[in-house]
Write a protein that holds these residues in place. Structure first.
Motif, PDB file in Angstrom:
ATOM      1  N   ALA A 152      16.201  -3.313  -3.812  1.00  0.00           N
ATOM      2  CA  ALA A 152      15.381  -2.553  -4.759  1.00  0.00           C
ATOM      3  C   ALA A 152      14.738  -3.455  -5.800  1.00  0.00           C
ATOM      4  N   THR A 153      15.428  -4.528  -6.186  1.00  0.00           N
ATOM      5  CA  THR A 153      14.880  -5.434  -7.195  1.00  0.00           C
ATOM      6  C   THR A 153      13.713  -6.255  -6.645  1.00  0.00           C
ATOM      7  N   LEU A 154      13.572  -6.288  -5.326  1.00  0.00           N
ATOM      8  CA  LEU A 154      12.488  -7.029  -4.687  1.00  0.00           C
ATOM      9  C   LEU A 154      11.436  -6.102  -4.093  1.00  0.00           C
ATOM     10  N   ASP A 155      11.543  -4.810  -4.398  1.00  0.00           N
ATOM     11  CA  ASP A 155      10.639  -3.803  -3.827  1.00  0.00           C
ATOM     12  C   ASP A 155      10.633  -3.864  -2.303  1.00  0.00           C
ATOM     13  N   MET A 156      11.789  -4.128  -1.727  1.00  0.00           N
ATOM     14  CA  MET A 156      11.919  -4.223  -0.280  1.00  0.00           C
ATOM     15  C   MET A 156      12.178  -2.835   0.308  1.00  0.00           C
ATOM     16  N   GLU A 157      11.408  -2.494   1.324  1.00  0.00           N
ATOM     17  CA  GLU A 157      11.537  -1.196   1.975  1.00  0.00           C
ATOM     18  C   GLU A 157      12.281  -1.342   3.298  1.00  0.00           C
ATOM     19  N   TYR A 158      13.317  -0.515   3.498  1.00  0.00           N
ATOM     20  CA  TYR A 158      14.037  -0.495   4.768  1.00  0.00           C
ATOM     21  C   TYR A 158      13.359   0.451   5.747  1.00  0.00           C
ATOM     22  N   MET A 159      13.395   0.086   7.019  1.00  0.00           N
ATOM     23  CA  MET A 159      12.811   0.922   8.064  1.00  0.00           C
ATOM     24  C   MET A 159      13.456   0.600   9.403  1.00  0.00           C
TER      25      MET A 159
END
Length: 319
Positions: free
Chosen positions: A184-191
């Motif tokens: 979340a701190t890296l604006d990383m999206e899981y998919m």
């Protein structure tokens, strides 16, 4: 107890002796072999009588364990332990521990290095400018603004994510085991994996080799990648169908690959298809191999031994 370090750890003998001092001070015996061997019989001989053996990434055969019924700990100065061949049906009551974390920075930096080499044609440029037929300048690409898909978001995956983030890349991730709260701190999206493969400009692997991950990146998965995408593998070779990867490169289904790990340890046989593939940068399984990482893993490995001797085993993999 008798503690034996069966192979060099690529640090000075002075450091080995310093790290072994607490073992001897506790009244235990420490034996160090400073020459590497891959001979099963020799490894079995070196293991004789040991309560604790310490190894690195050298294959450790079942034969060596079968001849030592007092073995209590196999202390692996490496992250993966798939090179430890535990005898089938073994009733021996020994633990296995590892040195996970020692090469996080080293592997992450090589991942970036391979990506930069593919994007800026560093290796090609070196060869071309030395050649009499130098064709002139060639155009590269930048990491900034690219979508990086990280498959596996453990410690190495997240270290790599932070480095790509510093370059200005967009981060997406797939991990069947867990979602890392740091994402979340890296604006990383899981998919899902298939979605990641379709969206990524750079696909970077950071998974252990398990039955569930072997061959994960198959021909079908490679076909889902963009034609402009590159694949980076500094994890484990068999996670990828490397014959299918060579085909994808040669038919330009993907744009390039940076590979540090293979289906076997180097040296690689001359007929290995990746050796003859287009636009692939190969390094001989050196992602973990820096001065800093070697010193850190030696410290972790000896800490593991001392912790076991004190009755508080750590970094356990299995029993």
């Amino acid at each position: 107890m008798l503690v034996k370090l069966l192979e060099p750890l690529h640090v000075s003998e002075a450091l080995i002796e310093k790290l072994a001092e607490p073992i001897r001070e506790k009244g235990h015996e420490f034996v160090y072999y400073n020459q590497k061997t891959t001979d099963s019989a020799e490894l079995a001989k070196r293991s004789e009588g040991a309560d604790i053996i310490m190894i690195a990434n050298n294959p450790y055969p079942a034969e060596a364990m079968e001849q030592n019924d007092q073995l209590q700990l196999i202390n692996v100065a490496f992250t993966g332990v798939d090179h430890v061949e535990v005898p089938q049906g073994s009733q021996q009551n020994f633990m296995i521990c590892n040195a996970a974390g020692y090469a996080n920075q080293a592997v992450a930096e090589l991942t970036i290095g391979l990506t930069l080499d593919l994007y800026r044609h560093i290796t090609r440029g070196d060869k071309e400018i030395r050649a009499d037929h130098f064709p002139g300048s060639f155009q590269g690409s930048e990491i900034k603004g690219k979508t990086v898909g990280l498959i596996g978001t453990g410690k190495i995956g997240m270290m790599t994510a932070r480095l790509f983030n510093a370059f200005g890349a967009k981060l997406i991730a797939s991990d069947s085991a867990r979602k890392n709260p740091e994402a979340a701190t890296l604006d990383m999206e899981y998919m899902e994996l298939d979605q990641l493969l379709k969206q990524s400009d750079i696909v970077s692997l950071h998974l252990p080799l398990l039955p569930s991950t072997k061959g994960l990146i198959s021909k079908e998965k490679l076909e889902q990648m963009k034609e402009t995408a590159v694949l980076i593998n500094c994890a484990r070779g068999p996670i990828v169908d490397n014959d299918a990867l060579a085909e994808a490169l040669n038919t330009e289904k993907i744009a390039g690959a940076g590979i540090d790990v293979f289906d076997m340890e180097p040296p690689i046989s001359k007929d290995y298809k990746l050796l003859h593939a287009k636009n692939v940068i190969l390094t001989p399984h050196v992602g973990f191999f820096t001065d800093e990482a070697m010193e850190l893993r030696a410290n972790i490995a000896f800490d593991n031994t001392i912790a076991f001797l004190e009755g508080r085993p750590q970094n356990r993999i299995q029993r």
